[in-house]
Design a protein around this motif. Structure first.
Motif, mmCIF file in Angstrom:
data_model
loop_
_atom_site.group_PDB
_atom_site.id
_atom_site.type_symbol
_atom_site.label_atom_id
_atom_site.label_comp_id
_atom_site.label_asym_id
_atom_site.label_seq_id
_atom_site.Cartn_x
_atom_site.Cartn_y
_atom_site.Cartn_z
ATOM 1 N N SER A 46 2.292 5.941 -7.318
ATOM 2 C CA SER A 46 1.174 6.646 -7.947
ATOM 3 C C SER A 46 1.367 8.152 -7.906
ATOM 4 C CB SER A 46 -0.141 6.271 -7.245
ATOM 5 O OG SER A 46 -0.371 4.886 -7.313
ATOM 6 N N SER A 90 2.709 1.563 -3.286
ATOM 7 C CA SER A 90 1.793 1.939 -4.361
ATOM 8 C C SER A 90 1.470 3.421 -4.318
ATOM 9 C CB SER A 90 0.495 1.127 -4.257
ATOM 10 O OG SER A 90 0.748 -0.247 -4.446
ATOM 11 N N TYR A 91 1.286 3.952 -3.109
ATOM 12 C CA TYR A 91 1.043 5.390 -3.028
ATOM 13 C C TYR A 91 2.254 6.172 -3.533
ATOM 14 C CZ TYR A 91 0.533 10.120 -1.413
ATOM 15 O OH TYR A 91 0.486 11.487 -1.391
ATOM 16 N N THR A 138 -3.600 3.582 7.444
ATOM 17 C CA THR A 138 -2.331 2.851 7.489
ATOM 18 C C THR A 138 -1.702 2.929 8.871
ATOM 19 O OG1 THR A 138 -1.187 4.800 6.587
ATOM 20 C CG2 THR A 138 -1.795 3.062 5.022
ATOM 21 N N PRO A 146 -7.122 4.900 -3.151
ATOM 22 C CA PRO A 146 -6.774 4.478 -4.518
ATOM 23 C C PRO A 146 -7.930 4.585 -5.499
ATOM 24 C CG PRO A 146 -6.912 2.582 -3.042
ATOM 25 C CD PRO A 146 -6.939 3.806 -2.183
ATOM 26 N N MET A 186 0.828 -1.209 0.000
ATOM 27 C CA MET A 186 0.000 0.000 0.000
ATOM 28 C C MET A 186 0.865 1.262 0.000
ATOM 29 S SD MET A 186 -2.973 -1.165 2.701
ATOM 30 C CE MET A 186 -3.737 0.462 2.744
ATOM 31 N N TRP A 225 -2.650 -1.871 -5.423
ATOM 32 C CA TRP A 225 -2.960 -1.169 -4.167
ATOM 33 C C TRP A 225 -4.332 -1.590 -3.637
ATOM 34 C CZ3 TRP A 225 -2.655 4.935 -3.908
ATOM 35 C CH2 TRP A 225 -2.920 5.353 -2.595
#
Length: 500
Positions: free
Chosen positions: A303, A299-300, A417, A364, A296, A480
Motif C-alpha cells: 500500500s 499489505s502495508y 503488530t 488500513p 498485514m 489487509w
C-alpha cells in the motif's frame, strides 16, 4: 494479605494489603508508567528516538539523491533489483549469526555496519561521485522503457546508498528495537509501554526535519555541506543508541544478579532454537497466526509503495533540484512527526480501552479513506499535471494523505503488530519475526515495485498508470482488513492463555 510486588521484568509496585494504589485518570491517559519502570521506559524510548532520528535523516537523503537524479519511477527498479536481494542476504546472515552470537553481541554486530557505511559514503564516496559515475550507458539499458534503470546505472553510488538506507529502515525498527523490546518488556507492561514508545519517537522526525531545514540544508548550503552535516548527526545518534543499549543491558544484569540461587532454584536458560533459512520460512508458512501477521505486513508494504511512488513523482515535478527536494521533505518529516505525536496520544487510548482489534483495523481504514481524494485528483487531472498551480494542489493533497498514513502506521500499526509477537514462543518470535519484518516487508514493497515497474514500462510514467494502481491498492487494503480481523481473534486467545 498483600499481593506479590515482584513483576516479571523486575519492577516493584507497592500494593497495600486489601487495596489498589489510587492512580490519577489523567496520568493513566497520558503516561501510565510508574516507579522503576519509568527509568526502563526512558532508556528504551531513547533508543527508539535515536533510531527514528537516523531513519528520518537517511530516508529523506536517499530520496533526495535518487528521485532528483533518476526520477521517482527509478525506485520501482531499485526496490526489486537492489533492496530485495539485500534483504534476503541480510536474513541469511542474521539467521546464522543469531545462532552463533549472544543477543548483546548480535545487536552491536547488526548496528555497526550501517553507521560505518554512512560515514565512509560521506568521507570517501560522495566527494568523488562524478569520477565514479559512468557516462556511457550499456546497450542493454538503451531500450524503450529502461531509461530509469539506465539512470540508476549512471548514479550507482546513490543507488547503493538508497539500498543500505532502506535496509536500515527495516532492520533498525524490527530487529534493533522491537525484537530487543519484545525480549525485555513483559506482556503485562506492553499495553502501556508500546503505544508510548511511538509517542516518544514521534518527536524524532520533528527534530530531524528541523535540523535539516535550519542547519543541514539551510539557505546557502550545497549538497556536499549538507551531506557532512547529516552524516555527523547520524553517527552521533549511533553512538547514543549503543550507549543506551549498553546501559540497559547492565541494568538488567544488575537486577537479576542479586537473586539468591539458594532460595530460588536456578532455571536453566532455554537453548536458542537453531533453524536454517528454509526451515524458518517453512515454519512461517505452517503457522496460521504468523500467516495473517505476514499478510498485514505485506499489505502495508504494498500500500505505501503504491501511494509513495505516485506522490514522490509529483513532488519531483514541483521541486526538481536536489537541495530544494531535501528541504521540502525536511518540512514534511517535521509535520509527520507532529501529526504522529497527536495521533499516538489518542491511539494509545484506542488500544488500551477499545482493544487490539480496533487498533489493528484503524490503519488500513484510514489509508483507504485518505487515499481516495489523492487518487481522484490524479485521475481527474489527465494531461494537466504540468500546470504548476494544479500540481501544487495535488502535491499538498498527497502530502496530507502520506502524512496521515505514516502517522497512523507509527501510532497504531507498529504497536499492534509488535504486540502480536509477545504471546508467541521464543522460536516464533526470533525466526518468524525476522522473516516477516525484514524479508516479508521487503517482499511487500518489492512486489509493489515490480508491479509498478511493469506499469511504467507499459504506460511510460507511473502517473499514466494511476487507474490500475488505484484498483490494486484497494484490493490490497481489503485483504489487509480481513487478515487483521481474523488475527485479532487468535491474538486474544493466545493472550488469554499466556496470562492465565
Amino acid at each position: 494479605s498483600a499481593r506479590s510486588a515482584l513483576k516479571p521484568d523486575g519492577a516493584v509496585t507497592a500494593v497495600p494489603p486489601g487495596g489498589e494504589v489510587v492512580r490519577s485518570p489523567l496520568r493513566e491517559a497520558i503516561f501510565p508508567i510508574y516507579g522503576a519502570d519509568i527509568h526502563k521506559f526512558a532508556v528504551l524510548g531513547g533508543i527508539k528516538f535515536f533510531i527514528i532520528f537516523v531513519l528520518t535523516l537517511t530516508r529523506d537523503l536517499k530520496d533526495s539523491l535518487v528521485v532528483t537524479s533518476c526520477g521517482a519511477e527509478a525506485i520501482t527498479f531499485l526496490k526489486f533489483y537492489g533492496v530485495l536481494p539485500a534483504s534476503a542476504l541480510f536474513l541469511v546472515g542474521y539467521s546464522r549469526f543469531s545462532n552463533a552470537l549472544s543477543p548483546r553481541t548480535l545487536w552491536y554486530a547488526t548496528a555497526l555496519p550501517f553507521f560505518a557505511f554512512f560515514l565512509l559514503f560521506d568521507l570517501l564516496v560522495y566527494p568523488i561521485r562524478d569520477a565514479l559515475h559512468p557516462t556511457v550507458v550499456p546497450k542493454i539499458l538503451q531500450y524503450r522503457g529502461l531509461e530509469y534503470a539506465a539512470s540508476l546505472y549512471q548514479h550507482w553510488t546513490f543507488a547503493l546508498f538508497y539500498v543500505v538506507a532502506e535496509l536500515y529502515s527495516s532492520v533498525s525498527i524490527s530487529v534493533l528495537f522491537w525484537q530487543f523490546a519484545n525480549a525485555v518488556v513483559p506482556v503485562s507492561k506492553s499495553v502501556r509501554f508500546y503505544p508510548l514508545f511511538g509517542q516518544v519517537s514521534s518527536l524524532a522526525p520533528i527534530l530531524a526535519g528541523q535540523y535539516v531545514r535550519l542547519y543541514a540544508a539551510a539557505e546557502g548550503t550545497d549538497m556536499t555541506g549538507s551531506m557532512h552535516r547529516v552524516t555527523g548527526a547520524v553517527c552521533a545518534c549511533g553512538v547514543a543508541m549503543m550507549a543506551l543499549h549498553h546501559h540497559y543491558m547492565n541494568l538488567v544484569e544488575s537486577e537479576t544478579a542479586p537473586i539468591s540461587p539458594a532460595s530460588t532454584p536456578a532455571k536453566k536458560k532455554a537453548k536458542k532454537p537453531k533453524m536454517s533459512l528454509g526451515e524458518s520460512l517453512k515454519f512461517l508458512a505452517r503457522s496460521e497466526y504468523l500467516g495473517y501477521l505476514a499478510v498485514m505486513v505485506l499489505s502495508y508494504g504494498l500500500s505505501i509503495q503504491f501511494t509513495d511512488i505516485m506522490w514522490k513523482s509529483m513532488v519531483k515535478k514541483l521541486y526538481p533540484e536536489t537541495i530544494d527536494y531535501q528541504r521540502y521533505f525536511a518540512r514534511f518529516s517535521s509535520r509527520v512527526g507532529a501529526t504522529t505525536f497527536v495521533v499516538i496520544f489518542f491511539g494509545s487510548n484506542i488500544v488500551k480501552h477499545l482493544g487490539w482489534r480496533t487498533g489493528a483495523l484503524a490503519t488500513p481504514m484510514i489509508m483507504a479513506l485518505m487515499g481516495a481524494p489523492f487518487f481522484f485528483m490524479i485521475l481527474s487531472s489527465s494531461g494537466q499535471l504540468d500546470d504548476p498551480s494544479r500540481l501544487a494542489v495535488i502535491v499538498s493533497v498527497g502530502a496530507i494523505q502520506s502524512m496521515l498514513s505514516k502517522a497512523t502506521k507509527n501510532a497504531l500499526f507498529d504497536p499492534t503488530t509488535q504486540m502480536a509477537y509477545i504471546p508467541l514462543d521464543e522460536e516464533s518470535k526470533v525466526k518468524g519475526k525476522a522473516a516477516i519484518d525484514v524479508l516479508g516487508s521487503r517482499f511487500g514493497k518489492s512486489g509493489g515495485a515490480l508491479l509498478q515497474q511493469a506499469l511504467v514500462l507499459h504506460f511510460g510514467t507511473i502517473a499514466a498508470a494511476a487507474p490500475v494502481v488505484t484498483g490494486v491498492l484497494y484490493t490490497v487494503l481489503g485483504a489487509w482488513l480481513t487478515a487483521a480481523a481474523r488475527l485479532s481473534v487468535l491474538f486474544e486467545d493466545k493472550r488469554a492463555a499466556k496470562t492465565a
